[in-house]
Design a protein around this motif. Structure first.
Motif, PDB file in Angstrom:
ATOM      1  N   GLU A 220       0.829  -1.207   0.000  1.00 17.00           N
ATOM      2  CA  GLU A 220       0.000   0.000   0.000  1.00 17.00           C
ATOM      3  C   GLU A 220       0.862   1.255   0.000  1.00 17.00           C
ATOM      4  O   GLU A 220       0.569   2.217  -0.719  1.00 17.00           O
ATOM      5  N   MET A 223       2.343   1.711  -3.514  1.00 17.83           N
ATOM      6  CA  MET A 223       1.348   2.196  -4.464  1.00 17.83           C
ATOM      7  C   MET A 223       1.039   3.674  -4.238  1.00 17.83           C
ATOM      8  O   MET A 223       0.875   4.443  -5.187  1.00 17.83           O
ATOM      9  N   SER A 224       0.984   4.073  -2.980  1.00 19.03           N
ATOM     10  CA  SER A 224       0.734   5.476  -2.647  1.00 19.03           C
ATOM     11  C   SER A 224       1.870   6.356  -3.153  1.00 19.03           C
ATOM     12  O   SER A 224       1.637   7.434  -3.715  1.00 19.03           O
ATOM     13  N   VAL A 228      -0.769   5.758  -7.231  1.00 15.44           N
ATOM     14  CA  VAL A 228      -1.859   4.895  -7.691  1.00 15.44           C
ATOM     15  C   VAL A 228      -3.099   5.223  -6.860  1.00 15.44           C
ATOM     16  O   VAL A 228      -3.017   5.303  -5.628  1.00 15.44           O
ATOM     17  N   LYS A 230      -6.287   5.200  -4.525  1.00 19.02           N
ATOM     18  CA  LYS A 230      -6.535   4.311  -3.397  1.00 19.02           C
ATOM     19  C   LYS A 230      -7.520   3.199  -3.750  1.00 19.02           C
ATOM     20  O   LYS A 230      -7.365   2.055  -3.305  1.00 19.02           O
ATOM     21  N   THR A 233      -5.644   0.490  -5.457  1.00 22.25           N
ATOM     22  CA  THR A 233      -4.817  -0.237  -4.489  1.00 22.25           C
ATOM     23  C   THR A 233      -5.666  -1.170  -3.638  1.00 22.25           C
ATOM     24  O   THR A 233      -5.291  -2.326  -3.394  1.00 22.25           O
ATOM     25  N   ASP A 234      -6.820  -0.680  -3.193  1.00 19.97           N
ATOM     26  CA  ASP A 234      -7.712  -1.507  -2.361  1.00 19.97           C
ATOM     27  C   ASP A 234      -8.184  -2.744  -3.129  1.00 19.97           C
ATOM     28  O   ASP A 234      -8.257  -3.849  -2.563  1.00 19.97           O
TER      29      ASP A 234
END
Length: 277
Positions: A220, A223-224, A228, A230, A233-234
């Protein structure tokens, strides 16, 4: 075999700028004619927005066949509501056939399949494993460029499938009646861990690519840092931590059933996409 090309008025390709949609558009335009292919997406001249049903009506006007993809994924809770409403509208507008791209091991995706199957429409379902092209023109391409695949998975195996195989199955589902009302579960020909994937890239490209298992929190954060969104990513975390839990560790012959040939291997995918790396 019964050829249905003469019955095709126009094919609506939803997600025409996406990985599978762009390939389906190209193949159908060559097989039929560009005029018989109607590309639609958020970024096409014909706008299709799953969050705005008004765009569905315009997209379906004059259409006899539909290639149906759902963005970002059928695993989302709202997907079933959207698919049910879309199928109802397609039936009202006398669409002849819908081919749905679905995902393996996702209960919500299978619910969407059932909605189409019982909608009254002619249908084909293409239930696909993870795409090989995620590494060439998707989110994972940067991993290969950096030489390190860092994901929150362990030794789980996945039979990655080549999108070109998927696109060929989709096109055949439009033009050959034998594919009507049939579900094809499509995979590649081998089960591979992400460490196996790294080894194959190393062998074929002649440059070192390594795999490192990381925690969901580390993923996470990465990706942040890469900006990317959220919600993307989730969704990926859901797929990595729940769907990639071993439930899909088997190979199917769906490609062979539909096309009469073997599915393309992952090493063949790398070879044919060398220019991307």
């Amino acid at each position: 075999m019964t050829n249905l090309i003469k019955d095709i008025e126009q094919v609506l390709v939803i997600g025409a700028t996406g990985k599978t949609g762009s390939r389906v558009c190209k193949r159908l335009s060559k097989l039929l004619s560009p005029e018989k292919v109607k590309p639609a997406s958020l970024h096409s001249d014909i706008c299709f927005d799953w969050q705005n049903s008004d765009t569905w009506h315009t997209a379906l006007n004059g259409v006899s066949h539909v290639y149906l993809t759902y963005f970002p994924d059928l695993a989302l809770p709202i997907a079933t509501e959207h698919i049910r409403a879309f199928c109802k509208l397609a039936l009202q507008q006398e669409v002849q056939h819908v081919t749905l791209l679905s995902g393996r091991g996702e209960p919500a995706a299978q619910e969407c399949e059932d909605i189409l199957i019982h909608s009254g429409l002619n249908w084909t379902v293409v239930r696909a494993s993870w795409f090989s092209q995620n590494f060439s023109d998707g989110l994972f391409k940067s991993f290969i460029e950096s030489g390190q695949i860092r994901l929150p998975v362990n030794q789980v195996k996945e039979p990655f499938v080549d999108i070109d195989d998927i696109a060929e199955v989709v096109v055949q589902s439009m033009v050959d009646i034998k594919h009507r009302n049939t579900l094809y579960e499509v995979t590649g020909p081998e089960l591979l861990t992400f460490a196996d994937i790294a080894s194959q890239f190393t062998k074929v490209l002649g440059k070192p690519v390594y795999f490192q298992s990381i925690t969901p929190d580390e993923f996470e954060s990465g990706m942040s840092a890469a900006h990317v969104p959220k919600e993307v990513t989730d969704l990926l975390l859901f797929l990595f931590t729940e769907v990639l839990d071993g439930r899909n560790e088997y190979i199917t012959d769906g490609i062979e059933q539909a096309l009469g040939r073997k599915a393309k291997s992952f090493s063949a995918f790398i070879e044919s996409n060398r220019a991307c790396f």
